[in-house]
Design an enzyme around this catalytic site. Structure first.
Site, short mmCIF file in Angstrom:
data_model
loop_
_atom_site.label_atom_id
_atom_site.label_comp_id
_atom_site.label_asym_id
_atom_site.label_seq_id
_atom_site.Cartn_x
_atom_site.Cartn_y
_atom_site.Cartn_z
CB CYS A 174 -2.66 7.83 10.07
SG CYS A 174 -1.83 6.57 9.11
N GLY B 238 0.81 -1.22 0.00
CA GLY B 238 0.00 0.00 0.00
C GLY B 238 0.84 1.26 0.00
CB VAL C 78 2.81 2.26 4.75
CG1 VAL C 78 3.99 1.96 5.66
CG2 VAL C 78 2.02 3.43 5.29
CB ALA D 299 4.05 10.26 16.89
CG ASN D 300 -0.06 9.37 13.44
OD1 ASN D 300 0.78 10.14 12.98
ND2 ASN D 300 -0.39 8.25 12.82
CB ALA E 197 3.58 12.93 6.03
CG LEU F 90 -1.38 4.02 18.81
CD1 LEU F 90 -2.09 3.30 19.95
CD2 LEU F 90 -2.34 4.23 17.65
N PRO G 135 -7.70 -1.30 10.36
CG PRO G 135 -9.46 -2.10 9.06
CD PRO G 135 -8.08 -2.44 9.51
#
Ligand code: UDX
Ligand code: UDX
Length: 454
Positions: free
Chosen positions: A274, A14, A16, A221-222, A166, A219, A95
Site C-alpha cells: 500500500c 486477497g 483485504v 491516511a497511508n 494492517a 490515500l 496497482p
C-alpha cells in the site's frame, strides 16, 4: 426508504477481501456473504485447510463461518451471487500503472473497471456497489459510468468504504477498528452499510463523509503513516553519525501527546502493497491538478524510503565483500506476522547484494520460498538458497541481515550462532530487534539502524 443489506458479494479474495468478509460473516450471522475471485487456485485454498493468507486469528474466524454464511467461489460461478446481492464490494488490486499516461505513479484501474463491468452485467434490482480497494479520488465516477451501461436497467449506489486494516493484525483491526469510513451520496445506502458494521462497531466510530473525502482520506491516511516512518528513518541516519539513539529520541517524541507514540519505529524502510502505491497515486493526483509543491513533498517521503533501503544494502554489501561474500538474510516478509512480501525491503536489498556478487542464505518464518525466489535477479550468478531454520541460514555467513521484526529474532542465542557463522561475522539489524549485548559478548559485531554506537 430504509434499505437493508442481507446478501453481500465481494469480488477479490486477497489479503483485504478475504479477512474482511470473514469478519463480516462472523459478526453478522443474519447476512450471507459470498467471496468471488478470478484466481481459482486461490478460491480452492480458501476452501481448504491451508488458507492462502496468513493472519493471526484468521483460521478460527473462517472455521466458524465457512459453510454457514460465508462461501468462496470462482468468478465463473459468481453471476448468481452478484444478482442476489444487495451490496457488492470491490476488493481487487489497483496497482501502479506500468504504461500509458501516468505510468509509474497513477493507479491502474483496469481490474476495478473489469469488476464494475461484471457487476453491471449480472446485478439485478437495486445494488449498492462499495469501493473497498484504495482508489484515486473520483474513481467512483468511473465506476458509476460503467454501471450506467447495465443491460438489465439495474439501479446502483456507489459508496467508498476503504479498509484501514494492517496486515499481521488484520483480524484485530477488523474486530476493533479505530473507525469505519463510509463515503457516499445517497443517505439510505450509507445507512444500510452503516447498519452492517453496527453489528459490532459503535456508531460514533462509523464516520460518514462525502465520496471524494472518503477516497482521499484513505490515500492521505497511508501517506501520513508512511511520512512518519520516513521522518523517523531520516532521524535514524542522523543518530548513527552523532551518537544519539533513535529509540530514545522516538520515546521522547512519542510522549508528546500531540505527536503520539505509534509509527515511530526506525527500520530498514517501509514495505507492503500500500504505502508506495498510495504515495505515488497521491503524487500523481497533485501533479494532475498542478499542485507542484505538494507533489514534491509526498514524493520526498517515498524517496527517503528508497534511500534508507539503499544505504543499508550498500553498507551490508561493502562488509560482505570484505568478509567472505556469504550473507544470511533473516526476514523476507515486509513486517512480522504475515506471509506477504509485496514491496518488502528484503527484495531490493537482496537484489542489490546479488548484483554485487554476494551469495545469499535466506530465511523467513512464513514467506513461500519459491514465490520469493521468483522476485530475485541473480545476474552475477552469486546464488541463493532458502532455509526455515536460523541456525542453518547463518552457517558460514560473514554478514547477517535482520530485515523483518519476527519475535524469533529477539530471542536468538548468539553464543550458539557465533559457533556456526564465519569468523568476524557482523549483524546488520534493520529492525532494532536482536539482543545486541548478547551478540557482542559472543564476538559478533553489530550495526543497528539508528544506533550511534555503530
Ligand atoms: C487490494 C489492494 O492492493 C488494496 O489497495 C485495496 O485496498 C484492497 O485490495 P489485497 O487484498 O492485498 O489488496 O490484494 P490481493 O491480495 O492481490 O487480492 C486481490 C484479489 O483480487 C486477488 O486474489 C485477485 O485474483 C482478485 N482479482 C483481481 C479478481 O478476482 N478479479 C480481478 O479482476 C482482479
Ligand atoms: C498499511 C496501513 O497501516 C493500513 O491502515 C492500510 O489499510 C494498509 O496499509 P500495512 O501496509 O499492512 O498497513 O502495514 P503497516 O503496519 O502500516 O506497515 C507498513 C510498513 O511500515 C511495514 O513495512 C512496517 O514494517 C513499516 N513500519 C511501520 C516501520 O518501519 N516503522 C513503524 O513504526 C511502523
Amino acid at each position: 426508504m430504509k434499505r437493508r443489506i442481507l446478501n453481500i458479494a465481494c469480488i477479490g479474495a486477497g489479503y483485504v477481501g478475504g479477512p474482511t468478509m470473514a469478519v463480516i460473516a462472523d459478526r453478522c450471522p443474519d447476512i450471507s456473504v459470498t467471496v468471488i475471485d478470478l484466481n481459482e487456485a486461490r478460491i480452492a485454498a480458501w476452501n481448504s485447510g491451508s488458507l492462502p493468507v496468513y493472519e493471526p486469528g484468521l483460521d478460527d474466524v473462517v472455521r466458524r463461518t465457512r459453510g454457514r454464511n460465508l462461501r468462496f467461489i470462482p468468478q465463473r460461478d459468481g453471476a448468481a451471487a452478484v444478482a442476489a446481492a444487495d451490496a457488492v464490494f470491490i476488493s481487487v488490486t489497483a496497482p501502479t500503472k506500468t504504461q500509458g499516461s501516468g505510468a509509474g505513479k497513477a493507479s491502474d484501474l483496469s481490474y476495478v473497471e473489469a469488476c464494475a463491468r461484471y457487476i453491471a452485467e449480472h446485478a439485478t434490482g437495486h445494488t449498492i456497489v462499495i469501493e473497498k480497494s484504495t482508489m484515486p479520488v473520483r474513481a467512483a465516477d468511473t465506476i458509476k459510468r460503467i454501471l450506467a451501461t447495465s443491460p438489465h436497467g439495474g439501479i446502483f449506489d456507489v459508496l467508498s468504504n476503504p479498509e484501514f486494516l494492517a496486515e499481521g493484525t488484520a483480524i484485530r483491526d477488523l474486530e476493533k477498528p479505530d473507525r469505519v469510513l463510509i463515503g457516499g451520496e445517497a443517505p439510505e445506502a450509507v445507512e444500510a452499510l452503516a447498519e452492517v458494521y453496527a453489528h459490532w462497531v459503535p456508531d460514533q466510530a462509523i464516520l460518514r463523509t462525502g465520496l471524494w473525502s472518503a477516497e482521499l482520506s484513505k490515500l492521505a491516511a497511508n501517506a501520513f503513516l508512511a511520512q512518519r516512518v520516513s521522518s523517523i528513518n531520516a532521524i535514524s541516519a542522523l543518530c548513527e553519525v552523532t551518537g544519539a539513539q533513535v529509540d530514545e529520541v522516538a520515546k521522547v517524541l512519542g510522549s508528546d501527546s500531540r505527536i503520539g507514540p505509534k509509527f515511530l519505529k526506525a527500520s530498514v524502510g517501509f514495505g507492503g502493497s500500500c504505502f508506495k502505491k498510495d504515495l505515488l497515486s497521491l503524487v500523481y493526483l497533485c501533479e494532475f491538478y498542478g499542485l507542484t509543491e505538494p507533489a514534491a513533498y509526498w514524493q520526498s517521503v517515498q524517496d527517503l524510503n528508497e534511500w534508507q533501503k539503499r544505504r543499508f544494502a550498500q553498507m551490508a554489501a561493502a562488509h560482505a565483500k570484505k568478509n567472505g561474500g556469504v550473507v544470511a538474510v533473516l526476514g523476507l516478509a515486509f513486517k512480522k506476522n504475515t506471509n506477504d512480501f509485496r514491496e518488502s525491503p528484503a527484495i531490493d536489498i537482496c537484489n542489490h547484494l546479488l548484483a554485487e556478487g554476494v551469495s545469499l542464505r535466506l530465511q523467513d518464518e512464513r514467506v513461500d520460498p519459491k514465490a520469493f525466489c521468483e522476485v530475485l535477479v541473480d545476474e552475477t550468478e552469486a546464488g541463493f538458497s532458502f532455509f526455515r531454520d536460523v541456525e542453518e541460514a547463518v552457517r558460514d555467513a560473514g554478514s547477517i541481515l535482520v530485515l523483518t521484526e519476527w519475535d524469533l529474532y529477539a530471542n536468538l542465542d548468539w553464543s550458539k550462532l557465533s559457533c556456526l557463522t564465519a569468523s568476524s561475522a557482523m549483524v546488520f539489524d534493520g529492525r532494532m530487534i536482536i539482543d545486541h549485548t548478547g551478540a557482542r559478548e559472543a564476538g559478533v559485531s553489530t550495526f543497528v539502524v539508528g544506533s550511534g554506537n555503530a
